[in-house]
Design a protein around this motif. Structure first.
Motif, PDB file in Angstrom:
ATOM      1  N   TRP A   1       2.039   1.683  -3.533  1.00  0.00           N
ATOM      2  CA  TRP A   1       0.943   2.124  -4.411  1.00  0.00           C
ATOM      3  C   TRP A   1       0.639   3.602  -4.183  1.00  0.00           C
ATOM      4  O   TRP A   1       0.425   4.364  -5.133  1.00  0.00           O
ATOM      5  CB  TRP A   1      -0.308   1.271  -4.145  1.00  0.00           C
ATOM      6  CG  TRP A   1      -1.374   1.435  -5.186  1.00  0.00           C
ATOM      7  CD1 TRP A   1      -2.486   2.223  -5.101  1.00  0.00           C
ATOM      8  CD2 TRP A   1      -1.432   0.797  -6.475  1.00  0.00           C
ATOM      9  NE1 TRP A   1      -3.242   2.118  -6.248  1.00  0.00           N
ATOM     10  CE2 TRP A   1      -2.614   1.248  -7.109  1.00  0.00           C
ATOM     11  CE3 TRP A   1      -0.610  -0.104  -7.146  1.00  0.00           C
ATOM     12  CZ2 TRP A   1      -2.980   0.831  -8.392  1.00  0.00           C
ATOM     13  CZ3 TRP A   1      -0.985  -0.523  -8.420  1.00  0.00           C
ATOM     14  CH2 TRP A   1      -2.154  -0.054  -9.021  1.00  0.00           C
ATOM     15  N   ARG A   2       0.643   3.990  -2.901  1.00  0.00           N
ATOM     16  CA  ARG A   2       0.342   5.391  -2.580  1.00  0.00           C
ATOM     17  C   ARG A   2       1.401   6.300  -3.213  1.00  0.00           C
ATOM     18  O   ARG A   2       1.073   7.285  -3.860  1.00  0.00           O
ATOM     19  CB  ARG A   2       0.305   5.565  -1.046  1.00  0.00           C
ATOM     20  CG  ARG A   2       0.085   6.983  -0.598  1.00  0.00           C
ATOM     21  CD  ARG A   2      -0.648   7.068   0.728  1.00  0.00           C
ATOM     22  NE  ARG A   2      -0.095   6.208   1.753  1.00  0.00           N
ATOM     23  CZ  ARG A   2       0.907   6.557   2.583  1.00  0.00           C
ATOM     24  NH1 ARG A   2       1.442   7.741   2.525  1.00  0.00           N
ATOM     25  NH2 ARG A   2       1.341   5.711   3.482  1.00  0.00           N
ATOM     26  N   SER A   3       2.672   5.937  -3.054  1.00  0.00           N
ATOM     27  CA  SER A   3       3.699   6.854  -3.560  1.00  0.00           C
ATOM     28  C   SER A   3       3.813   6.798  -5.085  1.00  0.00           C
ATOM     29  O   SER A   3       4.139   7.794  -5.713  1.00  0.00           O
ATOM     30  CB  SER A   3       5.051   6.576  -2.893  1.00  0.00           C
ATOM     31  OG  SER A   3       5.793   5.678  -3.652  1.00  0.00           O
TER      32      SER A   3
ATOM     33  N   SER B   1      -6.888   7.019 -20.358  1.00  0.00           N
ATOM     34  CA  SER B   1      -6.552   7.952 -19.276  1.00  0.00           C
ATOM     35  C   SER B   1      -6.239   9.338 -19.817  1.00  0.00           C
ATOM     36  O   SER B   1      -6.147  10.279 -19.050  1.00  0.00           O
ATOM     37  CB  SER B   1      -5.338   7.449 -18.509  1.00  0.00           C
ATOM     38  OG  SER B   1      -4.209   7.478 -19.360  1.00  0.00           O
TER      39      SER B   1
ATOM     40  N   GLU C   1      -0.564   5.804 -13.827  1.00  0.00           N
ATOM     41  CA  GLU C   1      -1.870   5.143 -13.713  1.00  0.00           C
ATOM     42  C   GLU C   1      -1.665   3.716 -13.207  1.00  0.00           C
ATOM     43  O   GLU C   1      -0.648   3.099 -13.489  1.00  0.00           O
ATOM     44  CB  GLU C   1      -2.553   5.066 -15.090  1.00  0.00           C
ATOM     45  CG  GLU C   1      -2.726   6.392 -15.790  1.00  0.00           C
ATOM     46  CD  GLU C   1      -3.796   7.274 -15.146  1.00  0.00           C
ATOM     47  OE1 GLU C   1      -4.658   6.721 -14.425  1.00  0.00           O
ATOM     48  OE2 GLU C   1      -3.746   8.500 -15.353  1.00  0.00           O
ATOM     49  N   GLY C   2      -2.658   3.199 -12.503  1.00  0.00           N
ATOM     50  CA  GLY C   2      -2.583   1.824 -12.011  1.00  0.00           C
ATOM     51  C   GLY C   2      -3.168   0.831 -13.010  1.00  0.00           C
ATOM     52  O   GLY C   2      -3.937   1.202 -13.901  1.00  0.00           O
TER      53      GLY C   2
ATOM     54  N   VAL D   1       1.277   5.705  -7.354  1.00  0.00           N
ATOM     55  CA  VAL D   1       0.048   5.956  -8.120  1.00  0.00           C
ATOM     56  C   VAL D   1      -0.732   7.150  -7.544  1.00  0.00           C
ATOM     57  O   VAL D   1      -0.930   8.157  -8.228  1.00  0.00           O
ATOM     58  CB  VAL D   1      -0.852   4.701  -8.179  1.00  0.00           C
ATOM     59  CG1 VAL D   1      -2.093   4.971  -9.025  1.00  0.00           C
ATOM     60  CG2 VAL D   1      -0.077   3.511  -8.741  1.00  0.00           C
ATOM     61  N   HIS D   2      -1.125   7.051  -6.277  1.00  0.00           N
ATOM     62  CA  HIS D   2      -2.018   8.089  -5.738  1.00  0.00           C
ATOM     63  C   HIS D   2      -1.350   9.451  -5.618  1.00  0.00           C
ATOM     64  O   HIS D   2      -2.000  10.471  -5.786  1.00  0.00           O
ATOM     65  CB  HIS D   2      -2.563   7.653  -4.377  1.00  0.00           C
ATOM     66  CG  HIS D   2      -3.515   6.500  -4.499  1.00  0.00           C
ATOM     67  ND1 HIS D   2      -4.134   5.925  -3.418  1.00  0.00           N
ATOM     68  CD2 HIS D   2      -3.959   5.816  -5.580  1.00  0.00           C
ATOM     69  CE1 HIS D   2      -4.906   4.931  -3.830  1.00  0.00           C
ATOM     70  NE2 HIS D   2      -4.814   4.845  -5.137  1.00  0.00           N
ATOM     71  N   GLU D   3      -0.057   9.458  -5.307  1.00  0.00           N
ATOM     72  CA  GLU D   3       0.590  10.756  -5.114  1.00  0.00           C
ATOM     73  C   GLU D   3       1.163  11.333  -6.396  1.00  0.00           C
ATOM     74  O   GLU D   3       1.831  12.362  -6.369  1.00  0.00           O
ATOM     75  CB  GLU D   3       1.690  10.637  -4.041  1.00  0.00           C
ATOM     76  CG  GLU D   3       1.106  10.431  -2.656  1.00  0.00           C
ATOM     77  CD  GLU D   3       2.154  10.217  -1.575  1.00  0.00           C
ATOM     78  OE1 GLU D   3       3.368  10.247  -1.878  1.00  0.00           O
ATOM     79  OE2 GLU D   3       1.748  10.020  -0.427  1.00  0.00           O
ATOM     80  N   ARG D   4       0.935  10.676  -7.535  1.00  0.00           N
ATOM     81  CA  ARG D   4       1.491  11.200  -8.795  1.00  0.00           C
ATOM     82  C   ARG D   4       0.372  11.363  -9.822  1.00  0.00           C
ATOM     83  O   ARG D   4      -0.489  10.503  -9.961  1.00  0.00           O
ATOM     84  CB  ARG D   4       2.548  10.238  -9.340  1.00  0.00           C
ATOM     85  CG  ARG D   4       3.775  10.108  -8.447  1.00  0.00           C
ATOM     86  CD  ARG D   4       4.913   9.509  -9.236  1.00  0.00           C
ATOM     87  NE  ARG D   4       5.320  10.395 -10.312  1.00  0.00           N
ATOM     88  CZ  ARG D   4       6.338  11.259 -10.231  1.00  0.00           C
ATOM     89  NH1 ARG D   4       7.049  11.352  -9.138  1.00  0.00           N
ATOM     90  NH2 ARG D   4       6.636  12.022 -11.262  1.00  0.00           N
ATOM     91  N   ASP D   5       0.452  12.480 -10.560  1.00  0.00           N
ATOM     92  CA  ASP D   5      -0.526  12.702 -11.632  1.00  0.00           C
ATOM     93  C   ASP D   5      -0.142  11.941 -12.889  1.00  0.00           C
ATOM     94  O   ASP D   5      -0.972  11.739 -13.774  1.00  0.00           O
ATOM     95  CB  ASP D   5      -0.569  14.196 -12.001  1.00  0.00           C
ATOM     96  CG  ASP D   5      -1.142  15.016 -10.858  1.00  0.00           C
ATOM     97  OD1 ASP D   5      -1.959  14.459 -10.100  1.00  0.00           O
ATOM     98  OD2 ASP D   5      -0.743  16.189 -10.731  1.00  0.00           O
TER      99      ASP D   5
ATOM    100  N   GLU E   1       0.827  -1.219   0.000  1.00  0.00           N
ATOM    101  CA  GLU E   1       0.000   0.000   0.000  1.00  0.00           C
ATOM    102  C   GLU E   1       0.851   1.253   0.000  1.00  0.00           C
ATOM    103  O   GLU E   1       0.501   2.246  -0.627  1.00  0.00           O
ATOM    104  CB  GLU E   1      -0.935  -0.003   1.215  1.00  0.00           C
ATOM    105  CG  GLU E   1      -2.129  -0.904   0.966  1.00  0.00           C
ATOM    106  CD  GLU E   1      -3.094  -0.970   2.133  1.00  0.00           C
ATOM    107  OE1 GLU E   1      -4.072  -1.729   2.020  1.00  0.00           O
ATOM    108  OE2 GLU E   1      -2.872  -0.276   3.156  1.00  0.00           O
TER     109      GLU E   1
END
Ligand code: ATP
Length: 445
Positions: free
Chosen positions: A53-55, A172, A64-65, A57-61, A50
């Protein structure tokens, strides 16, 4: 200095005793180099994944996952070079039926010749000449076991990303440079597996493929190299046990222009647990050739057309989790007694806080339960009322739980609890209604 085997043996034993990792199919005698994660291990590995994944995918524009299937069209592996190149030369012993890598240092003499000696049964002249052996697991799709139905378990997650490159790009509306990240299982029929979960036949990878303009490859390679080392250090590992290793020309994979491993100093030596690779346009060009589909990128601003270069960051979820466990393992003496403690970064610890009523009477269990029920809505907590408080602390030290919350006689009077810090062993008294905020603050990062 304790021996490497000793440290690993202790870790394997703790992992089993406390429910981090079990040997697969143990009741049947075990399955070689396949491991199962127990209640604590599954939480630990999930926290590693997790965080990644956070660093990524979620924290980057710009990433993409994706979750591609394990089974893919067999042509994928022709295009990738795995059918031709994913092989190790092996020798068999005709006497004891063991199989070895041809370069196994324990083999004396030349395999295939009468002087060669089997390292297991000791017979001479029983080793076959080296033969190539493909590391991919093969199986059949559909009801008929024939050549046309052969399919492979993926040996890396990367190819699932390449064959979805256009789908992700179009859906995307990303523009180059951008990346695709994936976490998933991979399988390799490794010949010399071992060292606990270091090299296994079934494992999980955390891979990110970053698509760039060919001329920008070096810049992005440097960027991702630095980013990944920073992330790894953020796991709270001893920095002196981390280093880069650049692949020499003869180590480079067939697709790579440049490659760095991030290595950790395990008890059995410096070893890779993540790689950053410049894969050039090899993969997309090959898939373009083999599929007949255009995989070029068109830069709408300049009208340039090109097959993107790929910078890959490829980490093992299991191997990174092993690094975290090895690095956390710590023995010390406290008040004349040996204490084994897993010093996990609090964000990775499987259990964040354990709640203990000091004794099972005088209103303490009721208050402790209320506090536990409140806590578990915010973080993974554990309730333990069995045995002396000292033993309960020790159990949580081995689980790597950063905070021990004790409800004592004073708690029922003034609604405060003690918070014991796993590493310093210091105890703070905190108001019960401030406990969640207090712990959340400490668990940040
Ligand atoms: P090695 O040289 O150790 O076999 P590799 O260079 O083949 O590794 P890659 O193909 O680059 O490894 O895979 C990337 C990452 O996947 C590795 O750094 C490792 O963390 C993980 N990995 C690869 N093979 C295994 C395995 N058999 N068991 C566990 N993890 C693995």
């Amino acid at each position: 200095m304790p021996s490497a085997d000793n440290v690993m043996d202790k870790l394997v034993s703790l992992a089993k005793r406390r429910g981090f990792v079990f040997q697969s199919s143990e009741i049947y005698g075990g399955l070689g180099s396949v491991w199962d994660y127990g209640p604590l291990g599954v939480e630990l590995k999930k926290n590693v994944k997790e965080r990644w994944w956070r660093s990524m995918v979620h924290e980057r524009d710009d990433i993409e996952g994706l979750d591609a299937a394990i089974l893919m069209h067999p042509k994928v592996w022709e295009a990738s070079g795995h059918i031709a190149g994913f092989t190790d030369p092996l020798v068999d012993c005709k006497q004891c039926k063991n199989r070895f890598r041809a370069d196994d240092p324990r083999i004396k003499g030349t395999p295939g010749q009468p002087d060669a000696q089997c390292p297991v049964c000791g017979m001479k002249g029983t080793l076959t000449a080296p033969r190539l052996f493909n590391l991919m697991f093969k199986t059949f799709m559909g009801p008929v076991e024939e050549d046309a139905a052969v399919i492979y378990l993926r040996p890396e997650t990367a190819q699932g990303i390449y064959i979805n490159y256009l789908n992700v790009l179009q859906s995307s509306r990303q523009k180059i440079p951008f990346g695709i990240a994936q976490i998933g299982k991979a399988f390799r029929n490794e010949i010399t597996p071992g060292n606990f979960t270091f090299r296994t036949r079934e494992f999980e990878q955390m891979e990110m493929q970053f698509f760039v303009k060919p001329a920008a490859d070096q810049e992005w390679f440097e960027f991702w190299k630095a980013q990944r080392m920073e992330w790894v250090q953020g796991l709270g590992l001893h920095v002196e046990k981390l280093r880069f290793h650049q692949h020499a020309k003869d180590e480079l994979a067939h697709y790579a222009k440049d490659a760095y491993d991030i290595q950790y100093e395990f008890p059995f030596g410096w070893q890779e647990f993540e790689g950053i690779h410049n894969r050039t346009d090899f993969d997309l060009s090959r898939h373009q050739q083999h599929s007949g589909k255009k995989l070029e990128y068109v830069d709408t601003a300049t009208n340039e057309r090109f097959v993107p270069y790929i910078i890959e960051t490829s980490a093992g979820a299991d191997r990174t989790t092993l690094v975290v466990m090895v690095d956390a393992y710590h023995e010390e003496e406290v008040a004349g007694e040996k204490r084994v403690v897993m010093r996990f970064h609090p964000a990775l610890a499987p259990i964040k806080a354990a709640v203990f009523p000091l004794v099972n009477k005088d209103g303490m269990p009721e208050l402790a339960r209320r506090i536990y029920d409140d806590l578990r809505r915010h973080l993974n907590a554990f309730y333990d009322d069995g045995g002396s408080i000292g033993r309960r602390y020790r159990r949580q030290d081995e689980a790597g739980t950063p905070f021990g919350i004790t409800i004592d006689g004073q708690s029922t009077q003034d609604q405060t609890v003690t918070v014991r810090d796993r590493d310093t062993l210091l105890q703070d008294r905190v108001a019960a209604d401030r406990l969640v905020a207090h712990l959340t603050e400490k668990l940040k990062g």
